[in-house]
Enzyme design. Structure first.
Site, PDB file in Angstrom:
ATOM      1  N   SER A 152      49.623  34.901  41.430  1.00  0.00           N
ATOM      2  CA  SER A 152      48.115  34.311  41.507  1.00  0.00           C
ATOM      3  C   SER A 152      47.741  33.769  40.191  1.00  0.00           C
ATOM      4  CB  SER A 152      47.211  35.581  41.338  1.00  0.00           C
ATOM      5  OG  SER A 152      47.496  36.411  39.932  1.00  0.00           O
ATOM      6  N   LYS A 158      44.409  35.922  34.233  1.00  0.00           N
ATOM      7  CA  LYS A 158      44.379  34.706  35.033  1.00  0.00           C
ATOM      8  C   LYS A 158      43.615  34.497  34.129  1.00  0.00           C
ATOM      9  CE  LYS A 158      43.758  37.689  38.865  1.00  0.00           C
ATOM     10  NZ  LYS A 158      44.475  36.716  40.726  1.00  0.00           N
TER      11      LYS A 158
END
Length: 258
Positions: free
Chosen positions: A50, A91
């Protein structure tokens, strides 16, 4: 007798003292740098793609232990939040409390408080398979707008096609954001493979609060390297000095035998 005289085995006293000092200082630097790094940084293994291409699945990263209040836009952080599965996740912070995050503008870029953000960490061909007429993909295939509450962070993955990030939680309280207290660390470098430091995106620098300062990892790595060099150099002095001293002795012995 002068302090620079020679000992019986041919070693210069000053050289011996300096070599011992080099080893001692090297040990201090090496052990100090290692201990400093162990206190400040924690290793993490990234489980998914991701955050590709910045960090790939299986990469080992070094993350500086920081307070959530020290996090700025652009930082790559490790956090844990029960609404996201209660497991450590990695993230990038694109918005902080009081920001309005939207995507995408007319040029396909993410905007923060109406300011388009250049995101060089995304793939060169864009973040999505939905390529526009200009040949570039938008920063997110999903159009959205979110207001970030105070004390919260809005997070996106760099691989915008597959990342399960704040966009998935837009209907949750906080419009997909997580509290600053959920942050455990800020990623500073990819340790394995040796991809080096992760820079701070300058596109966020002009926004209030700017970007965070780099962590102390380069200083710690420098202390380790210098320590190793001093230890090896100091330890090598004795054998090298002894070998150089044997040369004149052999020549004198050869001359005496003639």
């Amino acid at each position: 007798m002068s302090g620079t005289g020679r000992t019986d085995d041919g070693h210069g006293r000053l050289g011996t003292v300096l070599s011992n000092l080099a080893v001692a200082v090297g040990c201090v630097l090496f052990l100090g740098g290692f201990a400093w790094g162990a206190v400040v940084y924690a290793p993490y293994t990234v489980p998914t793609d991701s955050m590709s291409p910045t960090v790939n699945a299986g990469d080992r990263v070094l993350a500086e232990r920081v307070d959530g209040g020290d996090v700025r836009r652009g930082d790559v952080v490790v956090f844990t939040d029960s609404a996201w599965g209660d497991v450590p996740m990695v993230k990038r912070v694109v918005g902080v409390g009081g920001d309005t995050i939207a995507c995408c503008g007319d040029d396909g870029r993410l905007t923060v408080n109406g300011k388009p953000i250049e995101e060089p960490y995304l793939r060169a061909d864009g973040a999505s398979s939905l390529v526009g007429a200009d040949g570039k993909a938008p920063a997110s295939a999903q159009k959205f707008t979110a207001d970030v509450p105070e004390g919260q962070l809005f997070l996106l993955g760099d691989e915008r096609d597959t990342s399960m990030d704040s966009r998935v939680h837009l209907e949750d309280p906080g419009h997909g954001s997580v509290p600053r207290s959920a942050v455990q660390a800020r990623v500073d470098a990819v340790a394995w493979p040796l991809d080096g430091m992760i820079g701070r995106p300058q596109a966020f620098a002009s926004l209030p609060g700017g970007v965070s300062s780099s962590g102390p990892l380069p200083l710690q790595a420098g202390a380790l390297v210098v320590g190793v060099v001093l230890i090896l150099g100091g330890a090598a002095y004795g054998p090298l000095a002894a070998r150089s001293a044997r040369g004149p002795k052999r020549r004198k012995a050869s001359a005496g035998a003639r």
